[in-house]
Design a protein around this motif. Structure first.
Motif: not given
Length: 233
Positions: A210-217, A32-43
């Motif tokens: 929608e507010y994430a730059d990237r989403i990791m599942k 994940a990079s500086f300046g980024e909103i990185f989401f971590l999702v999963g059950p």
């Protein structure tokens, strides 16, 4: 291209022994990079919380490495790691963890007090961050007199007061209705993100994707996909 803030390599974490041994995280890699909103999702049970604990320097992995701004945190001595967490990583908990007997501004000042800053100086800096989150007028109130959204913003101010490079949000909208949750995320996106800070968000709430730059599942301790927010289905 933005610099890498977090680099996780082949992270593994197990619990139990013998026949009772279970894998919570199985060979996870991501950056994940500086300046980024990185989401971590999963059950539930997918390994998100365990992964988050390893990234934030709380739970030591069985294998693999975590680099925060090129520092391999699990090679640090315990006291150095504790100082690193205090100065470089901010954490906003799901239930805020505000102290009910302290005022709003005193809650925000806690990280500075832990760093042995002068009390008056710590309160002045805390007031400045309350102004950033729009709650300067609520500085002398106890947390129970604030709304859920206001308490969330106090927790954000407290996490920001040490000016961390990494800011981690654990289920930031779980205790909020849909409209309040979107307002908090819009606030984070417009006021908290910077080119010198990486935002990591753990969430189940697909209303805020929608507010994430990237989403990791994640599922069963593994990464199943890393996608731009507009690509998530």
């Amino acid at each position: 291209m933005s610099a890498i803030a977090i680099s996780a390599r082949e992270l593994v974490k197990t619990f139990g022994e013998g026949d009772a041994k279970t894998y919570a995280v199985r060979g996870v890699d991501f950056e994940a990079s500086f300046g980024e909103i990185f989401f971590l999702v999963g059950p539930s049970g997918s390994g998100k919380t365990t992964l988050l604990s390893m990234i934030s320097g709380i739970l030591k992995p069985d294998a693999g490495s975590v680099l925060i701004d090129n520092t391999d945190i699990w090679r640090l001595e315990n006291d150095v790691l504790a100082d690193f967490r205090l100065n470089r990583i901010g954490f906003v908990f799901q239930d805020y963890h505000l102290f009910p007997r302290l005022t709003t501004v005193e809650n925000v000042a806690i990280p500075l007090i832990l760093k042995r800053r002068d009390w008056d100086e710590a309160i002045r800096e805390a007031m400045a961050y309350l102004e950033v989150v729009g709650l300067k007028s609520r500085a002398n109130l106890p947390p129970f007199k604030l709304s859920g959204g206001e308490q969330q913003r106090v927790a954000i101010a407290r996490a920001m007061v040490s000016q961390p490079d990494i800011l981690i949000f654990d289920e930031p909208t779980a205790s909020l209705d849909g409209d309040s949750g979107r307002k908090i995320m819009a606030f984070i996106k417009s006021r908290i993100v910077s080119e010198k800070r990486c935002i990591l968000v753990v969430t189940h709430d697909n209303r805020i994707f929608e507010y994430a730059d990237r989403i990791m599942k994640m599922e069963d301790g593994r990464v199943t996909a890393i996608e731009a927010s507009g690509e998530v289905r």
